[in-house]
Motif scaffolding. Sequence first.
Motif: not given
Length: 291
Positions: A196-206, A173-179
């Motif tokens: 906002r999309k990236s922030l929501a994605l991180v919370t979903r894949k926490w 999930h490096g790209q998710t963090r980086h984005d």
Amino acid sequence: MRTHPSDYLKAIAKREIAWLESHATSELLQHPLDNRSRAQKSPAAHVKLYKKFLEIADHILPQGELSKPVLWHCDLRPANIFVKNDRITSIVNWQHAWVGPLFMQARHPQLVAYDGEMMLHLPDRCEQPDKERDHEEKKRLQDQVERSLILRHYERGIRKASPLMNEIMSLPHGQTRHDLVTFAENTWNGDIIPFRKSLALVTRKWKKIIGPMPCPVSFTQKQVNAHLREGEGWMKHADFWESKQGLITRDGWTTNELYESLKKQYEEYTTRKASRKGVNPLRNLVWRDGL
């Protein structure tokens, strides 16, 4: 005083919050070429997201050597490198160089950068194309295979040449963090939606990214629905700009030679939008170089 890598992320959020609370007004939005979402025009919406970002900043970057501070020249290309007698004598254009965590600086060189689906050989159906459309499809697939093979060859080489770089590139999930960090910078003059999309994605894949520790932030279903509605229009804008990549910048700059052609294309694009929204499609013009 020694600092933690997460202080870099916190500094971004605190800087943006301070600016938003002191200076942000709708009149300052610098987007001459498109309409923005309701959230984009609300300083409070930006601040709320940055406060969520601050709450998870300690957990986004990997630990240890992967986040050590390094200097990055963001425009390192042949035009900025001087060579004499096969030796580099000078590197110029340092005005945008900066120090940041290695995890944020590491990336594939432009020559090998590819984020599409990996395909290492052509499918059997491409061996004997019998229609013009099939020829176009084969050409597209050949490009996909070529880029996939180049990236694969580079990644194999980097495993031996730089194990640390390989570890970063292989981080789950490096790209998710980086984005998330990339999109956090200057959402007011950039775009709030990808942040906002990236922030929501991180919370979903926490749990997959961080582990069993509960995520300190969340999004309600109402907030998710609002994001999806606003994101639909944003994606149409993104598709338009993607098709013009390399020809015109997001703030409207282009060359004199391309100006008339791109102006006509943009007017046609905004006219289609205006027919649905009832607005004046010609209130913004593409800027020429030097004007």
